[in-house]
Design a protein around this motif. Sequence first.
Motif, PDB file in Angstrom:
ATOM      1  N   ARG A 141      53.766  40.726  30.046  1.00 23.58           N
ATOM      2  CA  ARG A 141      54.190  39.361  29.782  1.00 23.58           C
ATOM      3  C   ARG A 141      53.158  38.686  30.928  1.00 23.58           C
ATOM      4  O   ARG A 141      53.127  38.922  32.050  1.00 23.58           O
ATOM      5  N   LEU A 166      42.207  38.913  31.754  1.00 25.88           N
ATOM      6  CA  LEU A 166      43.558  39.438  31.194  1.00 25.88           C
ATOM      7  C   LEU A 166      44.583  40.291  31.889  1.00 25.88           C
ATOM      8  O   LEU A 166      45.462  40.182  32.258  1.00 25.88           O
ATOM      9  N   SER A 167      43.723  41.032  32.799  1.00 23.74           N
ATOM     10  CA  SER A 167      44.340  42.002  33.687  1.00 23.74           C
ATOM     11  C   SER A 167      45.019  41.323  34.667  1.00 23.74           C
ATOM     12  O   SER A 167      46.145  41.726  34.959  1.00 23.74           O
ATOM     13  N   VAL A 168      44.371  40.408  35.460  1.00 18.34           N
ATOM     14  CA  VAL A 168      44.839  39.512  36.530  1.00 18.34           C
ATOM     15  C   VAL A 168      46.133  38.600  36.086  1.00 18.34           C
ATOM     16  O   VAL A 168      47.056  38.733  36.798  1.00 18.34           O
ATOM     17  N   LEU A 169      46.111  38.431  34.779  1.00 20.41           N
ATOM     18  CA  LEU A 169      47.078  37.487  34.304  1.00 20.41           C
ATOM     19  C   LEU A 169      48.384  38.373  33.890  1.00 20.41           C
ATOM     20  O   LEU A 169      49.442  37.634  33.984  1.00 20.41           O
ATOM     21  N   LEU A 170      48.117  39.466  33.251  1.00 24.51           N
ATOM     22  CA  LEU A 170      49.194  40.336  32.766  1.00 24.51           C
ATOM     23  C   LEU A 170      49.987  41.252  33.825  1.00 24.51           C
ATOM     24  O   LEU A 170      51.108  41.382  33.902  1.00 24.51           O
ATOM     25  N   VAL A 173      40.211  35.688  25.743  1.00 28.26           N
ATOM     26  CA  VAL A 173      41.553  35.520  26.406  1.00 28.26           C
ATOM     27  C   VAL A 173      42.432  34.815  25.496  1.00 28.26           C
ATOM     28  O   VAL A 173      43.477  34.921  25.587  1.00 28.26           O
ATOM     29  N   TYR A 190      40.965  46.148  28.569  1.00 34.03           N
ATOM     30  CA  TYR A 190      41.845  45.727  27.850  1.00 34.03           C
ATOM     31  C   TYR A 190      41.661  45.680  26.237  1.00 34.03           C
ATOM     32  O   TYR A 190      42.678  46.114  25.593  1.00 34.03           O
ATOM     33  N   PHE A 191      40.531  45.509  25.779  1.00 35.90           N
ATOM     34  CA  PHE A 191      40.266  45.269  24.349  1.00 35.90           C
ATOM     35  C   PHE A 191      40.318  46.778  23.892  1.00 35.90           C
ATOM     36  O   PHE A 191      40.199  47.019  22.676  1.00 35.90           O
ATOM     37  N   ALA A 239      36.511  39.076  30.220  1.00 33.91           N
ATOM     38  CA  ALA A 239      37.793  38.809  29.527  1.00 33.91           C
ATOM     39  C   ALA A 239      38.924  39.853  29.933  1.00 33.91           C
ATOM     40  O   ALA A 239      39.881  39.535  30.169  1.00 33.91           O
ATOM     41  N   SER A 240      38.515  41.086  29.881  1.00 34.06           N
ATOM     42  CA  SER A 240      39.328  42.102  30.121  1.00 34.06           C
ATOM     43  C   SER A 240      40.094  41.797  31.425  1.00 34.06           C
ATOM     44  O   SER A 240      41.006  42.120  31.910  1.00 34.06           O
ATOM     45  N   LYS A 241      39.279  41.610  32.735  1.00 36.96           N
ATOM     46  CA  LYS A 241      39.504  41.270  34.020  1.00 36.96           C
ATOM     47  C   LYS A 241      40.364  40.117  34.102  1.00 36.96           C
ATOM     48  O   LYS A 241      41.482  40.371  35.016  1.00 36.96           O
TER      49      LYS A 241
END
Lengths: 410, 403
Positions: B399, A367-371, A258, B21-22, A363-365
């Motif tokens: 963002r 990131l998804s929640v943050l983005l 992340v 995401y990756f 990590a993908s999840k």
Amino acid sequence: MFGWEYPPHVTGGLGVASAGLVGGLLETGTEVILVLPCHPFAAGHPLLAIVDSGEVAAADDRPHRKRFLLRLRRVPSLLRPYVTETSYQEDFVAARETGTTFRSLYGPDLATEVLRYAEVAGRIARRERFDVIHAHDWLTYLAGIEARRASGKPLAVHVHATEFDRSPMGGNAFVSETERLGVSTADRVIAVSRYTADTVSERYGVPRERMRVVHNAIDAHESVGAWEVSEHDPLVLFAGRITWQKGPQFFVDAAALVAREIPNVRFAVAGSGDRLRPMMDRVAAHGIERHFLFTGFLPPAELDRLYARANVYVMPSVSEPFGLTALEALRHGTPAIVSRNAGVSEVVRNVLRVDFGDTNDLASKILSVLLFRPLSDALGAGGRSEVARLSWKDAALKCLEVYRELSVER
Amino acid sequence: MIPVCLYFQVHQPYRLRPYNYFDIGREHRYFDDDKNRALLRRVSDKCYLPATAMLMRLLERHPAFSVSFSLSGCLLQQFRDFAPEVRKAFQELAATGRVEFLAETSHHSLAWLASTAEFQAQIELHRERVREDFGVEPRVFRNTELIYSDDLARYLEERGYAGVLADGVEPLLGPLSPDHVYSAATPGGLPLLLRDYRLSDDIAFRFSNRTWKEHPLTSEKYDRWVGALTGEILSLFMDFETFGEHQWKETGIFQFFEAWVELYLSRPGARFLTPSQAIAALPARDRLSAPRLLSWADEARDLSAWQGNDLQRDALRRLFALEDRAKASGSDTAMRDFRRLTTSDHFYYMATKSYGDGEVHAYFSPFDSPYEAYMAFMHVVSDLEHRVTTPARRSPAARPLGA
């Protein structure tokens, strides 16, 4: 009721859940005699009597070992509700140094305490008037069995976790044998999740008809202020005992992925445990120290402020009988990512689920929640409203149902 | 006997593969070919092949039998790729001359909600595909999931369609019966055929429901209900997958339907009309207005199945923000992927309704939760965005919070 932890002394979910359940039972008008190893505090409720087993033991100095029929071999290990290699000793030393109320009953050998607690339980059971015995987790199973033998009253044991959740190889033999004895002697076994019921039934061979699932709950509380730590940076939270069971290494590995994508992301780790040092080492090995904040063990009020501040709560447990901290995060409207097998996902749908070892997906999840703001808002709002429907009173009503079954069977 | 208009919706989406995401910027294959092929094979075996065979028997036996279909373009493409024999079965039905094919968007899409230009483009694509596959020109329109409003009717009227289909719901009809041809609230009063949702759903949803008080539904009982109707046209509109997929063959759905058609056609004056025939043969009754968008989905019969929460609205907005860039990119594959993402199913999987309808959504979803559906879709859209804007350059998908 036999408990081990009760406010103000709470180190984990067992203490929170016992307290929640006692509160729920009192709300339904049930009288509770709560036996604790050490509790020099007032009960604070007309229906609740707290019996300090240490006091009982001290008041009665007759030799009573003969009347204690359970014969168990003591193992020279340091034990606690959450067995770890060093934590008990650390706690013990810390308590002695700071002069807190940990007294003689918590000696350096917890097995001794468990057995002494059980011995005293028989005498307490003969002295008090009650209908059902309810014992929480392995520490109190022997006490429950003694009380059952002494009084002839039915016993329900409440499984908040098993030794198979806590340790990779089935852990400590004294603990697992105590658990086996407890769940096989009890007239009913109450499990905190279907996941835990499955574990108990597979590992200890308890027939499902003797088991009931009573999910943990959470009660509403006053909203608190949020931590004002680096307000503009996204914050990812890990909270709980830092032990093998909680999967701290998966959190760190995911964090490294992340941090590569979001340079200003922060990770807060609230809690302590035998894997704290290895966790810190792993953070250093990834070179992401500047993203991390280790707070140590936090009192509930401080932890609440951290939940309120966090943008996402992560619980990548290897084995999670329930996972109350996820409900605590959701109560603050903080989105939660939990292990697929966690008991808590049996009661809330508005969470993201991961396989604990799949750090790429974790990590993908994160990131998804943050983005994706709509995702974070939906998970937070959905989770908060689901959690608002839970109550310890409902859990207590299910326990009362179990008590009724037992009374009828007698 | 009241004439009957049968219309079956036939559609399968291109389902997304697990995409995290990756994968953004690295993996440009978005769709799960293996799963889509496997599902199409399964539905073909359980539904498309036996159901088209049943209709063929009925067409051969009864000159008064006819039927209409709306086949989505993404399904016609999947027939070509994964199940050519099903395509052939539909072509054989078409060859009888008593099967009408309706106009719709190529991708069973939500384009009407987002972009008139894309809506028009997809209708054209679909028209070409139907012409290619079946040699006919669709004249009656049905929008995705019977999404309908006055604006849509006006748009279609201006483009010369003979009529349009909608659901016969209360907001449109008030106390009127759905069993007539009506006029849309347009200058020319475009003919409007309305689904009789009670008699349609008796077959499509309730047929095998053991808690339904009419269970088991026999062809005799159903025929009595149809015989008691006083209107001019009974419109039975449903998913073709009702046969063998939503209602398994073990429920007796095939035998029920075939027996009912036989029984109905034994009545004097009984006949089936296609939508075009019904519109031509029957007078258009009252003018019905739908200022707001309606559909045939869920309890609410509005757009909430696809645009009911912020996730769904965000996803549609983010996708259509790429429309112009995708078109300008000159990339056929980017455009193809964009269009496959406009399919309504992707948005349906993101529904978070928790009661009643929510269970139906979960049954049809390839995802663990609506959140998983949203994440996969958004990651794919992020990748597509990279492809159509700055190839080879990588930037964060969005963002971060608080940034």
